[in-house]
Design a protein around this motif. Structure first.
Motif, short mmCIF file in Angstrom:
data_model
loop_
_atom_site.label_atom_id
_atom_site.label_comp_id
_atom_site.label_asym_id
_atom_site.label_seq_id
_atom_site.Cartn_x
_atom_site.Cartn_y
_atom_site.Cartn_z
N CYS A 630 0.84 -1.20 0.00
CA CYS A 630 0.00 0.00 0.00
C CYS A 630 0.88 1.25 0.00
N ARG A 641 -10.65 5.06 -0.61
CA ARG A 641 -10.94 3.84 -1.38
C ARG A 641 -11.33 4.12 -2.83
N ARG A 659 -6.06 1.19 -8.13
CA ARG A 659 -6.22 0.28 -6.99
C ARG A 659 -7.20 -0.82 -7.36
N LYS A 661 -8.69 -4.97 -5.82
CA LYS A 661 -8.75 -5.80 -4.63
C LYS A 661 -8.72 -7.29 -4.98
N CYS A 665 -5.75 -4.88 -0.86
CA CYS A 665 -5.63 -3.85 -1.90
C CYS A 665 -4.26 -3.97 -2.56
#
Length: 726
Positions: A630, A641, A659, A661, A665
């Motif tokens: 991250c 997010r 980003r 998932k 992440c």
């Protein structure tokens, strides 16, 4: 048993590693090394250092871990043969297909699979073992749970110390596309170490957002030992000899149960970026990103107090002229300083920068320490026995090996040879690193001129050193036959999209923002449906994704683990651009239904690889990095997010930061300009629409070059389609 493996960017570093008692060293040649800026070795220099290493029982691994273009393949194979014949204990290769070709033609050559190949789970390890690699060098991101599984499959090597690449191993193209210097070709200019800002609250200020602290697993090496890891690798072919010596000493002390506080201090003073991180094997820690300081900060030694215009470092430690320091204020570097002299309660520094009370002082060059680290010379213990008899040749035994003189010995007419004469002569070890003890010596009343005795010693020592340093490899001499290449023509189109609805191409590759929510993202797509898998997945993540994969016709992936995963699931594979297929050997051995050639090839280089199932990245976004951490320092509670951020460099260039998932992440960095290329005869077109809300608009625009340029509003690049990378 564990192996401490040290870097050798040049001869001095190689000798420092050997003298520090490393178990093995790794180095590069003048060609095909992923650290081309290191001094590296020509074959003559390599053979010399290999002999020295082998005399001490130290193994030597040769890194040939770059992307190899088609017109370089024959040279690559010849270099591999020469390195092996010159004494390499193993070759480190990143191209799995070239590795397979070499192993099939020269099975005696030992191969290690480079970290550039991105081995991060058991599927990739199984593939490496099947091909014929003896060892895998794991990606630095590999989780400890997967390390343990891999170690049960194949001999495993893990990085424990040194610089961390911000991008997942083998998938970095930032230097390549931002400046034309390919990291995969050993030319990385480290743009990741520059200043960036990100459009998220708290990250707008320019800082070293992508610069990672140096790895130092320290005592956690014991966990890696317990996991079954065999070799512990120190990164640093670009670093100085004293760093190599300090790093080897530190890890040797840990594994032998010795006190490590002094050796850790030595290591920090030779090179320390960011006060170290434990690395991703054990989870991202608070010191993982070194956003405030980019380079070497050394070890904290005191605090500045300004007295009568002088910069006094309050410290109990002693330093000398020539020592260098870095000054930090509020955690950020504000300048450098050098030793000026002693004073009460510390020492005085001289600096061109204006230092303030409370500034922290870190020593970055400790000249006395460097001398100590490099002064230690390793020796080989030998026991010398000798027998001199009238009418016989001199008989010398070194550690049980027998060597004979060249002249018959005669009875002394005057002063005979004495035991002391023999010892005084053999105490002279010439160029050889011998530490001499003596067994039985009998002189038998003979006369031996000093010149003859010296000749006996020189010949015996040379013969013994030649024996213990000899290259025992079974040499390869045969020329190999390069396979025929069957050219073909591919007129298909493929597109990577986050939503395939409304997309019209032959092959749709779904790349979701969230892998737990793929339903409905390709319900009205009529072509072949492939699921995009990231180059890095843990074993646990793969297990969770298997039900999702089964909803698709096949897998598109940049990671080599996909070959064995597709085999298990009986799914076809589309080998992505990240596989770096760049030569005809790769094409011949890549048993995928479809493949995309490396995006670092020019149009003319790509056309040479045209087959009925080959694709070339023709338009769209250019992914230049995969981040398995991250960049927001795991500040999840305040995370907005978003799926798309912007990374802005010092020159105002804007790089999309995506980003997505899986279980966690993950992030991708894209080039600041999108891709426009001409048509590539013989190859199918691959469009990367990862950043597009409406992928079909880009695909339609790509039918005409001028139309595509307008679609990008002038923000486009030809990539490497016209200009070869360095």
């Amino acid at each position: 048993m564990s192996e401490i493996l040290a870097p050798a960017g040049d001869k001095n570093s190689a000798l420092a590693a050997i003298n520090a008692r490393a178990d093995a060293i790794y180095l590069g040649l003048k060609q095909f090394s992923a650290r081309s800026s290191a001094e590296n070795f020509d074959f003559e220099a390599f053979e010399e250092i290999a002999r020295t290493a082998h005399a001490f029982g130290v193994k030597v691994y040769v890194a040939m871990n770059t992307l190899v273009k088609d017109d370089e393949v024959e040279s690559f194979v010849e270099s591999a043969k020469t390195a092996w014949n010159s004494g390499a204990d193993a070759l480190i290769i990143s191209d799995i297909f070239l590795g397979k070709f070499i192993k099939e033609n020269y099975p005696q050559i030992v191969l290690h699979l480079s970290t550039q190949a991105g081995v991060c789970n058991s599927y990739a390890a199984e593939l490496a073992k099947e091909i014929g690699f003896s060892r895998v060098i794991l990606s630095r991101e590999t989780a400890i749970e997967d390390v343990e599984k891999i170690a049960k499959i194949i001999e495993t090597e893990v990085f424990v110390q040194g610089a961390l690449c911000t991008c997942f191993s083998g998938q970095c193209y930032l230097s390549s596309f931002a400046g034309g210097n390919s990291g995969n070709r050993g030319k990385c200019k480290q743009p990741c170490r520059k200043l960036y800002s990100i459009d998220r609250s708290g990250f707008e200020e320019q800082s070293y957002r992508l610069s990672l602290s140096d790895l130092s697993v320290g005592e956690n090496i014991e966990k890696l030992v317990a996991a079954g890891v065999y070799s512990f690798k120190i990164e640093g072919r670009m670093r100085r000899a004293e760093y190599v010596a300090a790093a080897v000493k530190y890890y040797k002390n840990i594994l032998s149960g010795k006190e490590t506080s002094e050796s850790l201090s030595d290591l920090k003073r030779t090179y320390n970026r960011g006060n170290y991180t434990g690395g991703l094997a054990f989870g991202q820690d608070k010191s993982f990103i070194s956003s405030a300081v980019q380079g070497h900060i050394g070890e904290f030694v005191g605090v500045i107090k300004v007295e009568n215009g002088k910069f006094v470092c309050q410290s109990r430690l002693e330093f000398v002229k020539g020592d260098g320091f870095k000054i930090l204020r509020d955690g950020k570097e504000v300048g450098g300083a050098s030793y000026f002299g002693e004073t009460k309660g510390g020492f005085v520094l001289t600096s061109r920068d204006r230092l303030k009370n409370g500034d922290k002082v870190f020593v970055t060059t400790d000249t006395s320490l460097n001398c100590r680290l490099l002064s230690k010379k390793r020796t080989i213990n030998i026991q010398v026995s000798a027998k001199f008899e009238v009418g016989s040749f001199a008989e010398i035994h070194i550690n049980g090996e027998k060597f004979s003189g060249e002249k018959l010995l005669e009875k002394a007419q005057g002063r005979p040879l004495t035991v002391e004469d023999v010892k005084n002569c053999f105490n002279k070890t010439d160029i050889y690193p011998f530490s001499v003890e003596y067994g039985e010596i009998s002189t038998g009343g003979v006369f031996v001129p000093a010149s003859e005795l010296n000749a006996v010693r020189r010949n015996a020592y040379k013969a013994y050193f030649d024996k213990i340093s000899q290259n025992n490899n079974v040499k390869v001499v045969d020329k190999c036959e390069f396979p025929d290449f069957n050219a073909g023509n591919n007129k298909k189109t493929a597109a990577i999209c986050k939503d395939l609805n409304g997309v019209v191409v032959d092959i749709g590759i779904l790349k979701p923002d969230d892998y737990s929510a793929v339903d409905g993202l390709c319900s009205n797509f009529n072509g072949e449906k492939y699921l995009y898998l990231p180059p890095y997945l843990t074993g646990a993540e793969i297990e969770k994704l298997k039900p999702v994969i089964n909803k698709f016709d096949g897998i598109y992936c940049d990671g080599i683990y996909a070959f064995k995963l597709c085999e298990e699931l009986n799914k076809p594979l589309f080998a992505g651009t990240g596989m770096n297929i760049s030569n005809k050997i790769d094409v011949g051995f890549c048993k995928a239904k479809y493949f995309a050639v490396s995006k670092e090839l020019t149009a003319s280089e790509a056309r040479k690889l045209s087959t009925g199932n080959a694709f070339y990245l023709a338009a769209g976004a250019i992914k230049v990095m995969d981040l398995i951490y991250c960049p927001f320092e795991k500040k999840c509670k305040t995370c907005d997010r978003k799926n798309l951020y912007t990374l802005t460099d010092e020159n105002g260039r804007k790089f999309p930061l995506r980003r997505y998932k899986t279980d966690a992440c993950r992030f991708e960095v894209y080039n600041c300009a999108q891709l426009v290329t001409e048509t590539f005869a013989g190859l199918g077109k691959l469009f990367d629409c990862s950043l597009e809300e409406n992928a079909q608009k880009l695909i339609t625009a790509a039918e005409n070059t001028e139309k595509l340029k307008k679609y990008y509003s002038g923000n486009y690049t030809r990539g490497h389609s016209l200009i070869p990378i360095k």
